[in-house]
Design a protein around this motif. Structure first.
Motif, PDB file in Angstrom:
ATOM      1  N   CYS A  44       0.842  -1.183   0.000  1.00 39.89           N
ATOM      2  CA  CYS A  44       0.000   0.000   0.000  1.00 39.89           C
ATOM      3  C   CYS A  44       0.881   1.237   0.000  1.00 39.89           C
ATOM      4  O   CYS A  44       1.668   1.448   0.921  1.00 39.89           O
ATOM      5  N   VAL A  45       0.750   2.044  -1.018  1.00 35.68           N
ATOM      6  CA  VAL A  45       1.539   3.268  -1.147  1.00 35.68           C
ATOM      7  C   VAL A  45       0.851   4.424  -0.442  1.00 35.68           C
ATOM      8  O   VAL A  45       1.495   5.207   0.254  1.00 35.68           O
ATOM      9  N   ALA A  46      -0.452   4.526  -0.625  1.00 34.96           N
ATOM     10  CA  ALA A  46      -1.208   5.627  -0.030  1.00 34.96           C
ATOM     11  C   ALA A  46      -2.673   5.223   0.073  1.00 34.96           C
ATOM     12  O   ALA A  46      -3.170   4.444  -0.732  1.00 34.96           O
ATOM     13  N   ARG A  47      -3.318   5.774   1.079  1.00 30.76           N
ATOM     14  CA  ARG A  47      -4.748   5.515   1.281  1.00 30.76           C
ATOM     15  C   ARG A  47      -5.397   6.806   1.712  1.00 30.76           C
ATOM     16  O   ARG A  47      -4.806   7.627   2.402  1.00 30.76           O
ATOM     17  N   ILE A  48      -6.655   6.976   1.312  1.00 35.15           N
ATOM     18  CA  ILE A  48      -7.398   8.174   1.695  1.00 35.15           C
ATOM     19  C   ILE A  48      -8.814   7.770   2.052  1.00 35.15           C
ATOM     20  O   ILE A  48      -9.422   6.916   1.376  1.00 35.15           O
ATOM     21  N   SER A  49      -9.331   8.355   3.110  1.00 33.63           N
ATOM     22  CA  SER A  49     -10.718   8.089   3.468  1.00 33.63           C
ATOM     23  C   SER A  49     -11.630   8.683   2.403  1.00 33.63           C
ATOM     24  O   SER A  49     -11.252   9.604   1.675  1.00 33.63           O
ATOM     25  N   GLY A  50     -12.830   8.164   2.333  1.00 32.45           N
ATOM     26  CA  GLY A  50     -13.741   8.559   1.270  1.00 32.45           C
ATOM     27  C   GLY A  50     -14.061  10.038   1.217  1.00 32.45           C
ATOM     28  O   GLY A  50     -14.369  10.567   0.142  1.00 32.45           O
ATOM     29  N   ILE A  51     -13.966  10.693   2.355  1.00 28.48           N
ATOM     30  CA  ILE A  51     -14.226  12.130   2.372  1.00 28.48           C
ATOM     31  C   ILE A  51     -12.936  12.927   2.473  1.00 28.48           C
ATOM     32  O   ILE A  51     -12.959  14.141   2.631  1.00 28.48           O
ATOM     33  N   GLY A  52     -11.818  12.228   2.389  1.00 26.13           N
ATOM     34  CA  GLY A  52     -10.530  12.890   2.287  1.00 26.13           C
ATOM     35  C   GLY A  52      -9.941  13.410   3.577  1.00 26.13           C
ATOM     36  O   GLY A  52      -8.977  14.168   3.550  1.00 26.13           O
ATOM     37  N   THR A  53     -10.484  12.988   4.704  1.00 26.05           N
ATOM     38  CA  THR A  53     -10.005  13.546   5.966  1.00 26.05           C
ATOM     39  C   THR A  53      -8.871  12.765   6.585  1.00 26.05           C
ATOM     40  O   THR A  53      -8.134  13.292   7.422  1.00 26.05           O
ATOM     41  N   ARG A  54      -8.717  11.518   6.199  1.00 23.61           N
ATOM     42  CA  ARG A  54      -7.631  10.703   6.757  1.00 23.61           C
ATOM     43  C   ARG A  54      -6.781  10.171   5.614  1.00 23.61           C
ATOM     44  O   ARG A  54      -7.302   9.582   4.669  1.00 23.61           O
ATOM     45  N   ILE A  55      -5.474  10.363   5.742  1.00 22.77           N
ATOM     46  CA  ILE A  55      -4.549   9.979   4.682  1.00 22.77           C
ATOM     47  C   ILE A  55      -3.387   9.215   5.271  1.00 22.77           C
ATOM     48  O   ILE A  55      -2.888   9.561   6.355  1.00 22.77           O
ATOM     49  N   TYR A  56      -2.967   8.202   4.553  1.00 23.69           N
ATOM     50  CA  TYR A  56      -1.808   7.396   4.952  1.00 23.69           C
ATOM     51  C   TYR A  56      -0.848   7.318   3.771  1.00 23.69           C
ATOM     52  O   TYR A  56      -1.275   7.190   2.621  1.00 23.69           O
ATOM     53  N   ARG A  74       6.790  13.017  -1.328  1.00 30.59           N
ATOM     54  CA  ARG A  74       6.945  12.945  -2.781  1.00 30.59           C
ATOM     55  C   ARG A  74       5.618  12.647  -3.472  1.00 30.59           C
ATOM     56  O   ARG A  74       5.367  13.137  -4.580  1.00 30.59           O
ATOM     57  N   PHE A  75       4.776  11.833  -2.836  1.00 28.24           N
ATOM     58  CA  PHE A  75       3.499  11.447  -3.417  1.00 28.24           C
ATOM     59  C   PHE A  75       2.363  12.141  -2.676  1.00 28.24           C
ATOM     60  O   PHE A  75       2.443  12.370  -1.463  1.00 28.24           O
ATOM     61  N   THR A  76       1.298  12.444  -3.414  1.00 27.25           N
ATOM     62  CA  THR A  76       0.108  13.031  -2.814  1.00 27.25           C
ATOM     63  C   THR A  76      -1.128  12.320  -3.342  1.00 27.25           C
ATOM     64  O   THR A  76      -1.332  12.251  -4.556  1.00 27.25           O
ATOM     65  N   ILE A  77      -1.934  11.813  -2.421  1.00 30.59           N
ATOM     66  CA  ILE A  77      -3.197  11.183  -2.805  1.00 30.59           C
ATOM     67  C   ILE A  77      -4.326  12.174  -2.571  1.00 30.59           C
ATOM     68  O   ILE A  77      -4.301  12.939  -1.603  1.00 30.59           O
ATOM     69  N   SER A  78      -5.284  12.176  -3.469  1.00 33.30           N
ATOM     70  CA  SER A  78      -6.433  13.057  -3.313  1.00 33.30           C
ATOM     71  C   SER A  78      -7.659  12.383  -3.922  1.00 33.30           C
ATOM     72  O   SER A  78      -7.536  11.426  -4.693  1.00 33.30           O
ATOM     73  N   ILE A  79      -8.821  12.895  -3.552  1.00 33.01           N
ATOM     74  CA  ILE A  79     -10.058  12.288  -4.026  1.00 33.01           C
ATOM     75  C   ILE A  79     -11.042  13.376  -4.423  1.00 33.01           C
ATOM     76  O   ILE A  79     -11.143  14.406  -3.761  1.00 33.01           O
ATOM     77  N   ASN A  80     -11.716  13.163  -5.514  1.00 31.92           N
ATOM     78  CA  ASN A  80     -12.754  14.061  -5.991  1.00 31.92           C
ATOM     79  C   ASN A  80     -14.018  13.218  -6.149  1.00 31.92           C
ATOM     80  O   ASN A  80     -14.208  12.550  -7.159  1.00 31.92           O
ATOM     81  N   ASN A  81     -14.867  13.229  -5.141  1.00 28.11           N
ATOM     82  CA  ASN A  81     -16.051  12.377  -5.173  1.00 28.11           C
ATOM     83  C   ASN A  81     -17.038  12.800  -6.249  1.00 28.11           C
ATOM     84  O   ASN A  81     -17.735  11.970  -6.820  1.00 28.11           O
ATOM     85  N   ALA A  82     -17.090  14.082  -6.546  1.00 33.19           N
ATOM     86  CA  ALA A  82     -17.984  14.551  -7.604  1.00 33.19           C
ATOM     87  C   ALA A  82     -17.597  13.950  -8.948  1.00 33.19           C
ATOM     88  O   ALA A  82     -18.457  13.699  -9.798  1.00 33.19           O
ATOM     89  N   ALA A  83     -16.296  13.704  -9.126  1.00 40.49           N
ATOM     90  CA  ALA A  83     -15.805  13.112 -10.377  1.00 40.49           C
ATOM     91  C   ALA A  83     -15.566  11.613 -10.244  1.00 40.49           C
ATOM     92  O   ALA A  83     -15.091  10.987 -11.186  1.00 40.49           O
ATOM     93  N   SER A  84     -15.852  11.059  -9.072  1.00 42.95           N
ATOM     94  CA  SER A  84     -15.646   9.632  -8.812  1.00 42.95           C
ATOM     95  C   SER A  84     -14.215   9.210  -9.118  1.00 42.95           C
ATOM     96  O   SER A  84     -13.972   8.105  -9.615  1.00 42.95           O
ATOM     97  N   THR A  85     -13.274  10.072  -8.815  1.00 39.09           N
ATOM     98  CA  THR A  85     -11.880   9.833  -9.195  1.00 39.09           C
ATOM     99  C   THR A  85     -10.940  10.057  -8.016  1.00 39.09           C
ATOM    100  O   THR A  85     -11.093  11.032  -7.274  1.00 39.09           O
ATOM    101  N   THR A  86     -10.004   9.161  -7.886  1.00 36.77           N
ATOM    102  CA  THR A  86      -8.927   9.274  -6.909  1.00 36.77           C
ATOM    103  C   THR A  86      -7.621   9.451  -7.666  1.00 36.77           C
ATOM    104  O   THR A  86      -7.411   8.806  -8.700  1.00 36.77           O
ATOM    105  N   TYR A  87      -6.783  10.328  -7.155  1.00 36.28           N
ATOM    106  CA  TYR A  87      -5.533  10.649  -7.835  1.00 36.28           C
ATOM    107  C   TYR A  87      -4.334  10.274  -6.978  1.00 36.28           C
ATOM    108  O   TYR A  87      -4.401  10.255  -5.749  1.00 36.28           O
ATOM    109  N   LEU A  88      -3.220  10.026  -7.648  1.00 37.41           N
ATOM    110  CA  LEU A  88      -1.939   9.878  -6.971  1.00 37.41           C
ATOM    111  C   LEU A  88      -0.919  10.700  -7.751  1.00 37.41           C
ATOM    112  O   LEU A  88      -0.510  10.318  -8.853  1.00 37.41           O
TER     113      LEU A  88
END
Length: 122
Positions: free
Chosen positions: A47-59, A67-81
């Motif tokens: 597991c490189v990165a994890r994000i809660s569904g509402i983006g409040t908890r990140i690992y 170096r890496f940043t995980i993010s989530i856009n629920n409106a677009a149903s897309t998670t980014y790294l």
């Protein structure tokens, strides 16, 4: 039917950047979590990165912090790294995964994408 589709992999030189995307269809994971894993032949999926569904908890695993940043856009149903300052040891097959709970255990993930390859070499 739930589907996760990754995109954005490719080949870069050391120090380069890539942004991976994971589009989820079939259900929302705003009440669960999304994660990026990577795997090289002969090694366990990590597991490189994890994000809660509402983006409040990140690992992040230690080797990618800062170096890496995980993010989530629920409106677009897309998670980014977003992957910056890539190193040869980052080369792997990267997988998007979704879980109804917050976990980094690959055995506990409910859905997986098919993967996208990242190559880092000069």
């Amino acid at each position: 039917q739930v589907q996760l589709v990754e995109s954005g992999g490719g080949s870069v030189q050391p120090g380069g950047s890539l942004r991976l995307s994971c589009f989820a269809s079939g259900r929302s994971f705003a009440d669960g979590s999304m994660a990026w894993f990577r795997q090289v032949p002969g090694k366990a999926r990590e597991c490189v990165a994890r994000i809660s569904g509402i983006g409040t908890r990140i690992y992040y695993t230690d080797s990618v912090k800062d170096r890496f940043t995980i993010s989530i856009n629920n409106a677009a149903s897309t998670t980014y790294l977003q992957m910056n300052n890539l190193k040869p040891e980052d080369a792997a097959e990267y997988f998007c995964a979704a879980s109804r709970i917050g976990t980094t255990n690959p055995r506990a993930m409910d859905y997986w994408g098919k993967g996208t390859r990242v190559t880092v070499s000069s």
